[in-house]
Write a protein that holds these residues in place. Structure first.
Motif, short mmCIF file in Angstrom:
data_model
loop_
_atom_site.label_atom_id
_atom_site.label_comp_id
_atom_site.label_asym_id
_atom_site.label_seq_id
_atom_site.Cartn_x
_atom_site.Cartn_y
_atom_site.Cartn_z
N SER A 260 -34.67 24.21 23.98
CA SER A 260 -35.45 25.24 23.31
C SER A 260 -36.65 25.67 24.14
N GLY A 261 -37.32 24.72 24.80
CA GLY A 261 -38.46 25.08 25.62
C GLY A 261 -38.09 25.44 27.03
N ALA A 262 -36.93 24.97 27.50
CA ALA A 262 -36.54 25.21 28.89
C ALA A 262 -35.82 26.54 29.07
N LEU A 263 -35.26 27.09 28.01
CA LEU A 263 -34.37 28.23 28.19
C LEU A 263 -35.09 29.49 28.71
N LEU A 264 -36.25 29.79 28.15
CA LEU A 264 -36.93 31.01 28.58
C LEU A 264 -37.40 30.93 30.04
N PHE B 266 -33.81 32.05 37.00
CA PHE B 266 -32.45 32.25 37.48
C PHE B 266 -31.86 33.60 37.06
N SER B 267 -32.67 34.45 36.41
CA SER B 267 -32.22 35.78 35.97
C SER B 267 -30.94 35.67 35.14
N LEU B 268 -30.96 34.82 34.16
CA LEU B 268 -29.77 34.56 33.35
C LEU B 268 -29.51 35.71 32.39
N CYS C 118 -27.44 37.24 28.96
CA CYS C 118 -27.28 36.68 27.61
C CYS C 118 -26.08 35.73 27.56
N SER C 119 -24.96 36.14 28.16
CA SER C 119 -23.77 35.29 28.14
C SER C 119 -23.98 34.02 28.95
N GLU C 120 -24.73 34.10 30.04
CA GLU C 120 -25.01 32.91 30.84
C GLU C 120 -25.89 31.92 30.08
N GLN C 121 -26.82 32.44 29.31
CA GLN C 121 -27.64 31.55 28.48
C GLN C 121 -26.79 30.88 27.40
N GLU C 122 -25.88 31.63 26.80
CA GLU C 122 -24.98 31.06 25.81
C GLU C 122 -24.14 29.95 26.43
N LEU C 123 -23.65 30.20 27.65
CA LEU C 123 -22.84 29.20 28.34
C LEU C 123 -23.66 27.96 28.66
N LEU D 94 -33.19 18.72 39.61
CA LEU D 94 -33.13 19.23 40.98
C LEU D 94 -32.27 20.48 41.11
N ALA D 95 -31.72 20.98 39.99
CA ALA D 95 -30.77 22.09 40.03
C ALA D 95 -31.38 23.32 40.67
N GLY D 96 -30.56 23.96 41.51
CA GLY D 96 -31.01 25.19 42.17
C GLY D 96 -30.14 26.38 41.85
N SER D 97 -29.17 26.19 40.97
CA SER D 97 -28.28 27.29 40.61
C SER D 97 -27.75 27.06 39.20
N LEU D 98 -27.15 28.10 38.63
CA LEU D 98 -26.59 27.99 37.29
C LEU D 98 -25.46 26.97 37.25
N ALA D 99 -24.67 26.91 38.30
CA ALA D 99 -23.54 25.97 38.32
C ALA D 99 -24.02 24.53 38.18
N TRP D 100 -25.11 24.17 38.87
CA TRP D 100 -25.64 22.82 38.77
C TRP D 100 -26.25 22.57 37.39
N LEU D 101 -26.85 23.59 36.81
CA LEU D 101 -27.37 23.44 35.45
C LEU D 101 -26.25 23.19 34.45
N LEU D 102 -25.17 23.93 34.58
CA LEU D 102 -24.03 23.74 33.69
C LEU D 102 -23.43 22.36 33.84
N LEU D 103 -23.33 21.90 35.08
CA LEU D 103 -22.78 20.56 35.32
C LEU D 103 -23.70 19.50 34.70
N GLY D 104 -24.99 19.65 34.91
CA GLY D 104 -25.93 18.67 34.37
C GLY D 104 -25.92 18.62 32.86
N ARG D 105 -25.91 19.77 32.22
CA ARG D 105 -25.89 19.79 30.75
C ARG D 105 -24.59 19.22 30.20
N SER D 106 -23.47 19.48 30.86
CA SER D 106 -22.20 18.92 30.42
C SER D 106 -22.20 17.40 30.55
N VAL D 107 -22.72 16.91 31.67
CA VAL D 107 -22.79 15.46 31.89
C VAL D 107 -23.69 14.81 30.85
N VAL D 108 -24.83 15.42 30.56
CA VAL D 108 -25.74 14.88 29.55
C VAL D 108 -25.08 14.90 28.17
#
Length: 530
Positions: A30-34, A40-42, A44-49, A94-108
């Protein structure tokens, strides 16, 4: 009572810290999304993902986690999930891209889902029947505390450079503390028995000697053997009615209800998050105090009845007090402010977005978090506008809607919220408990997804008021299911619960006649493999 004195505080810390980690990870987005949206210039669909990626990881854990828990043990599953969570937190930090963010959130998501199942089972097996309800319910209290803690840290780190990296990283702290507590606890009831000559029969389960140990396959969950089919019906019924009563979707309108009674702008957002969070904590603590006295069945019946009345009350009031009937997706951020919502002129620059509750990714129950909702009504939905026009209608009706909302949240938090997972940790034999728990948990996720996907379509078809009334009818059906099929397990050892399920002799009562004459002891022989 059921275990040496040092074990009880250690079990309490494992349960509380596990829930705290779960709740923090759910709400931290909730606090990290904005800030992430800007860095990362996300779209709307990328934020949903990004928000939904945690759900995908958690769903995967519910499908395979049961086999891991039964194969490697509860303690090892928790320790392993904490290692996975640390890896995911490091990836996110340490994520530097959306792909790493998606991987990290899935792992968590995988880690917290696996840990939530293993924690409930592990604690329920270590402690006696008169502590089991309190200590397993403590996990639920930890979730709500974790959500509120994430709000506090999100607020404190909102203006810090790369603050979102620190938000994700702090989740490792309670996981590390939980791992330290686990190091001083046995692997399970079997290990405790191997080092003790006397085992309290009213405490945990005495392990069956190796050659006589029963074996269950996954398909046994649907067979008549040992009444496993009946147990599965009880477990699935509880998780399905927990979600079909619509609690995550009702809470989507928490901010709107607060605004309808006169709280404007940011104040409604604060009250909807902190205020309802405090109500959830108080109700969960109440459940902890009553679950081993009044019993599981009594709390479920009382909570479900109150949910039916309160959500129906919201539906009736909404006929006279129109509310906004659909979340909207945020527009792209402007360059003038890091936290303002450009699509919402009513939000002052720097104010947090209105909170929208998210579904309890486990396990479990929905919790208050400010994650966005997808425009399609998926597992997440975008926040409602923060400052809608004042709702017409008598002030008394608007306050009645607020009271009904508070009652609804309270009823869920002392009924379905903690008790569903306590009952699931009690009714299955130890040899298949992990797989059975995970199987029911996967239905919990799937039903949550279905309810979220159908919400906006249901509103479009029958209207908001009738949607709430439909949830009220579902709660009435759930009340009938609990009354007819869910037994009382208060004050009984796991072995006694197993035996009574096998004999189908559970009395549907509020715990009367279940007083124990005292703890009995029996000398057992434990075979140790060479």
């Amino acid at each position: 009572m059921g275990c040496p004195p040092p074990v009880l505080p250690l079990c309490a810390s494992v349960s509380l810290l596990g829930g705290l980690t779960f709740g923090y990870e759910l709400a931290v987005i909730s606090g990290a999304l904005l800030p992430l949206q800007l860095d990362f210039s996300l779209s709307c669909s990328e934020q949903e993902l990004l928000v939904g990626s945690l759900l995908l990881g958690a769903l995967l854990a519910s499908l395979v986690g049961g086999f891991l828990i039964d194969r490697y043990g509860r303690k090892q599953a928790i320790l392993g999930s904490n290692l996975v969570l640390l890896a995911g937190s490091l990836d996110l930090g340490l994520a530097g891209s959306l792909a790493w963010l998606l991987l990290g959130r899935s792992v968590v998501g995988f880690a917290i889902s696996l840990s939530s199942m293993a924690c409930c089972i592990y604690v329920s097996e270590l402690v006696g029947p008169w502590q089991r309800g309190v200590l397993v319910s403590l996990y639920e209290a930890g979730i709500t505390v974790g959500v509120l803690l994430s709000y506090a840290l999100n607020y404190a780190l909102a203006g810090a450079p790369w603050g979102w990296r620190h938000m994700f990283g702090w989740a490792a702290a309670p996981a590390l503390l939980q791992s330290v507590s686990l190091l001083f606890l046995p692997a399970g009831a079997g290990e405790t028995a191997a080092h003790k000559d006397l085992i309290p029969l009213q405490g945990g389960e005495a392990p069956r000697p190796g050659p006589g140990r029963l074996r269950y396959s996954f398909l046994d969950l649907f067979r008549a053997r040992d009444n496993m089919r009946g147990r599965t019906a009880v477990g699935l019924g509880l998780v399905l009615f927990q979600q079909l009563t619509g609690q995550p979707n009702v809470l989507c309108y928490a901010s709107t209800v607060f605004q309808a009674v006169g709280f404007r702008g940011g104040s409604s957002a604060v009250l909807a998050s902190v205020g309802l969070g405090a109500v959830k904590v108080a109700a969960t603590l109440t459940a902890m105090g009553l679950v081993d006295r009044a019993g599981r069945r009594a709390l479920l019946l009382a909570g479900c009845a109150l949910m039916a009345l309160s959500v129906s009350g919201i539906g009736l009031v909404s006929f006279a007090v129109p509310m906004h009937a659909g979340p909207s997706c945020m527009a792209a951020p402007n360059a003038t402010g890091r936290t303002g919502l450009p699509a919402d002129p009513g939000l002052p620059k720097g104010s947090p977005p209105p909170p929208v509750p998210s579904a309890r990714e486990d396990h479990r129950e929905p919790v208050l978090s400010t994650k966005p909702h997808s425009g399609a009504g998926g597992p997440s939905a975008w926040p409602l506008p923060a400052s809608p026009p004042a709702a017409p209608g008598p002030a008394l009706l608007r306050w009645a809607a607020l009271v009904c909302l508070m009652l609804f949240v309270s009823a869920f938090s002392f009924g379905f919220g903690p008790v569903t997972w306590l009952v699931l940790s009690e009714i299955y034999p130890a040899e298949i408990r992990g797989r059975a728990f995970a199987f029911c948990n996967s239905f919990n996720w799937a039903t949550n997804l279905f309810i979220s996907l159908s919400f906006l379509h249901l509103i479009g078809a029958i209207g908001l008021s009738w949607t709430f009334l439909l949830y009220g009818l579902t709660a009435v059906l759930g009340l009938g299911f609990i009354y007819l099929f869910v037994p009382e397990t208060k004050g009984q050892s796991l072995a006694e619960i197993d035996q009574q399920f096998q004999k189908r002799r559970f009395a549907l009562r509020f715990g009367r006649g279940q007083h124990s004459a005292g703890i009995q002891y029996s000398r057992i022989q434990v075979s140790v493999a060479p």
